[in-house]
Write a protein that holds these residues in place. Structure first.
Motif, PDB file in Angstrom:
ATOM      1  N   CYS A  72     -11.528   1.245   7.295  1.00 57.29           N
ATOM      2  CA  CYS A  72     -10.836   0.163   6.933  1.00 57.29           C
ATOM      3  C   CYS A  72     -11.823  -0.783   6.042  1.00 57.29           C
ATOM      4  CB  CYS A  72     -10.809  -0.464   8.358  1.00 57.29           C
ATOM      5  SG  CYS A  72     -10.297  -2.306   8.224  1.00 57.29           S
TER       6      CYS A  72
ATOM      7  N   HIS B   1     -10.793   2.213  -1.642  1.00 52.27           N
ATOM      8  CA  HIS B   1     -10.437   3.581  -0.930  1.00 52.27           C
ATOM      9  C   HIS B   1     -10.549   4.779  -1.699  1.00 52.27           C
ATOM     10  CE1 HIS B   1      -9.577   1.495   2.833  1.00 52.27           C
ATOM     11  NE2 HIS B   1      -8.903   0.636   2.442  1.00 52.27           N
TER      12      HIS B   1
ATOM     13  N   LEU C 175       0.720  -1.247   0.003  1.00 47.71           N
ATOM     14  CA  LEU C 175       0.257  -0.074  -0.021  1.00 47.71           C
ATOM     15  C   LEU C 175       0.908   1.155  -0.098  1.00 47.71           C
ATOM     16  CD1 LEU C 175      -2.584  -0.996   2.817  1.00 47.71           C
ATOM     17  CD2 LEU C 175      -2.663  -1.482   0.523  1.00 47.71           C
TER      18      LEU C 175
ATOM     19  N   SER D  11      -3.143   4.952   1.357  1.00 47.78           N
ATOM     20  CA  SER D  11      -3.234   3.836   2.349  1.00 47.78           C
ATOM     21  C   SER D  11      -1.842   3.785   3.118  1.00 47.78           C
ATOM     22  CB  SER D  11      -3.796   2.453   1.895  1.00 47.78           C
ATOM     23  OG  SER D  11      -5.003   2.636   1.350  1.00 47.78           O
TER      24      SER D  11
ATOM     25  N   SER E 107      -7.059   3.105   5.544  1.00 44.47           N
ATOM     26  CA  SER E 107      -6.770   4.593   4.724  1.00 44.47           C
ATOM     27  C   SER E 107      -6.863   5.855   5.467  1.00 44.47           C
ATOM     28  CB  SER E 107      -7.581   4.300   3.301  1.00 44.47           C
ATOM     29  OG  SER E 107      -7.789   5.824   2.639  1.00 44.47           O
TER      30      SER E 107
ATOM     31  N   SER F  68      -2.107  -2.562   6.750  1.00 45.39           N
ATOM     32  CA  SER F  68      -2.865  -3.440   6.285  1.00 45.39           C
ATOM     33  C   SER F  68      -2.579  -4.632   7.437  1.00 45.39           C
ATOM     34  CB  SER F  68      -2.448  -3.857   4.967  1.00 45.39           C
ATOM     35  OG  SER F  68      -1.293  -4.453   4.872  1.00 45.39           O
TER      36      SER F  68
ATOM     37  N   SER G  72      -7.761   9.183  10.357  1.00 45.35           N
ATOM     38  CA  SER G  72      -7.174   8.129   9.345  1.00 45.35           C
ATOM     39  C   SER G  72      -6.862   6.742  10.131  1.00 45.35           C
ATOM     40  CB  SER G  72      -5.924   8.774   8.953  1.00 45.35           C
ATOM     41  OG  SER G  72      -6.132   9.940   7.983  1.00 45.35           O
TER      42      SER G  72
ATOM     43  N   THR H 156      -7.272  -3.735   5.095  1.00 46.63           N
ATOM     44  CA  THR H 156      -6.495  -2.188   4.624  1.00 46.63           C
ATOM     45  C   THR H 156      -7.203  -0.913   5.346  1.00 46.63           C
ATOM     46  OG1 THR H 156      -8.132  -1.963   2.855  1.00 46.63           O
ATOM     47  CG2 THR H 156      -5.835  -3.499   2.473  1.00 46.63           C
TER      48      THR H 156
END
Length: 375
Positions: free
Chosen positions: A341, A316, A293, A320, A336, A323, A362, A334
């Motif tokens: 998520c 997303h 990512l 990101s 972002s 993960s 975030s 994952t």
């Protein structure tokens, strides 16, 4: 606790108060607060109530879990937190309308009981994080062993003997024991990320530094700069076992690269380049897949043997940064900057299984519990 340590612990609150007062103008909920007067009031607070540790018994008796004397702050914790959350703005790299684009997709999750129960809080284990996008600067290998970064020092904190021990000083000239294999001295290292596995501690730096230490030995076994690129920050590190049982280290950097090292001689085994800065690499349980990512909305599922993408995760709306793999190896999570998520079935990446909305900002760190029941 001396006056300077108290000021250090409360400085972020005072700064936040000042920002809230300025944002709210005449409508601020705190009234006329003189910051210098408030700080002096706190510094002169009864030193017996400013013990560096807080226990369950202290909390039962009314002490704040962080040891902050809210009764001297002219307002309660809840009011401060409410105003701080109202003024919070999530950082974004890409423009999008979060409410319109994500709200309908997010799975509604009911809050249940707490996952953790408060046990103990100490200020003896010091921690400093110099940038909000840095991750993995706190690492616990057992319930008694915690590794942290404070200023330029990498330390080990033992909750058993209440002692913090410096393991690496980034201000020093670090001379590795091992020569050859690309090893070189580094100095003035500002730590950005770390990983610990059994006897091996690995640390990354802002200028592409990689430092490796065997915890049972003195000194540094290996150090180098993995790149001379101007945009070289080491973003993530992960120690894993490949399908043959060999222990490997995967390193992700802002120079759009993922590098794989062996952990015996620290030879560089593979170097893969991607179209964007790589913020995170995580390895599935059997070491056969990487989740890569970075500075792009989409993420990649990569074959570590050749570095070729074998799948893509799309959904997303911003870059990101994290993960994690479910212990069964079939589910990838994952996280972002779009504050969500997403969960993916690795056997069918056409769309995410679920979208989980963050509470505020975030999603920069994700972990599954060892039994896979919790995320």
């Amino acid at each position: 606790m001396d006056e300077f340590e108290l000021e250090d612990n409360l400085e972020f609150i005072l700064q936040s108060i000042q920002e809230l007062i300025e944002d709210q103008g005449e409508n601020n909920p705190f009234g006329e607060v003189n910051q210098n007067e408030l700080l002096a009031n706190l510094v002169n607070y009864d030193q017996d109530n400013l013990m560096p540790d807080v226990s369950v018994e202290d909390v039962v008796n009314g002490k704040d879990v962080q040891g902050i004397p809210w009764e001297k702050m002219l307002f309660p914790r809840d009011q401060y937190r409410e105003m701080k959350m109202k003024g919070y703005k999530n950082y974004q790299n890409l423009s999008y309308a979060r409410e319109d684009a994500l709200q309908q997709d997010c799975k509604q999750v009911e809050r249940d009981g707490p996952y953790y129960d408060f046990q103990y809080n100490t200020r003896r284990a010091r921690l400093s994080i110099v940038h909000f996008q840095l991750r993995n600067l706190v690492w616990a290998t057992t319930k008694h062993d915690v590794y942290t970064v404070h200023n330029q020092s990498m330390t080990h904190w033992s909750s058993l003997n209440q002692i913090s021990t410096e393991l690496i000083n980034g201000d020093d000239c670090i001379i590795p024991k091992q020569r050859g294999h690309g090893s070189q001295s580094v100095s003035m290292v500002q730590f950005t990320t770390m990983a610990v596995d059994n006897d091996l501690l690995v640390v990354g730096g802002f200028h592409g530094e990689l430092i490796c230490k065997r915890l049972e030995d003195d000194g540094i076994v290996f150090s180098t700069r993995v790149t001379d690129d101007e945009n070289a920050i080491t973003n993530s590190l992960e120690i894993y076992q490949d399908p043959n049982g060999s222990r490997r280290l995967v390193v992700a950097n802002n120079d759009c690269s993922v590098r794989i090292f062996d952990t015996k001689y620290f030879d560089l085994l593979n170097h893969y380049v991607f179209p964007w800065s790589v913020n995170s690499v995580s390895v599935n349980p059997d070491g056969t897949l990487f989740a890569v990512l970075g500075d792009h909305e989409d993420g990649l599922v990569v074959d570590p043997k050749c570095g070729k993408p074998i799948g893509k995760v799309r959904g997303h709306l911003d870059y990101s940064f994290s993960s994690a793999w479910h212990p069964d190896g079939n589910i990838l999570a994952t996280g972002s900057q779009d504050t969500t998520c997403r969960l993916w079935d690795i056997r069918n990446l056409s769309q995410s299984l679920a979208v989980l909305g963050g509470r505020l900002g975030s999603i920069r760190c994700i972990k599954f519990s060892s039994d896979g029941r919790f995320l």
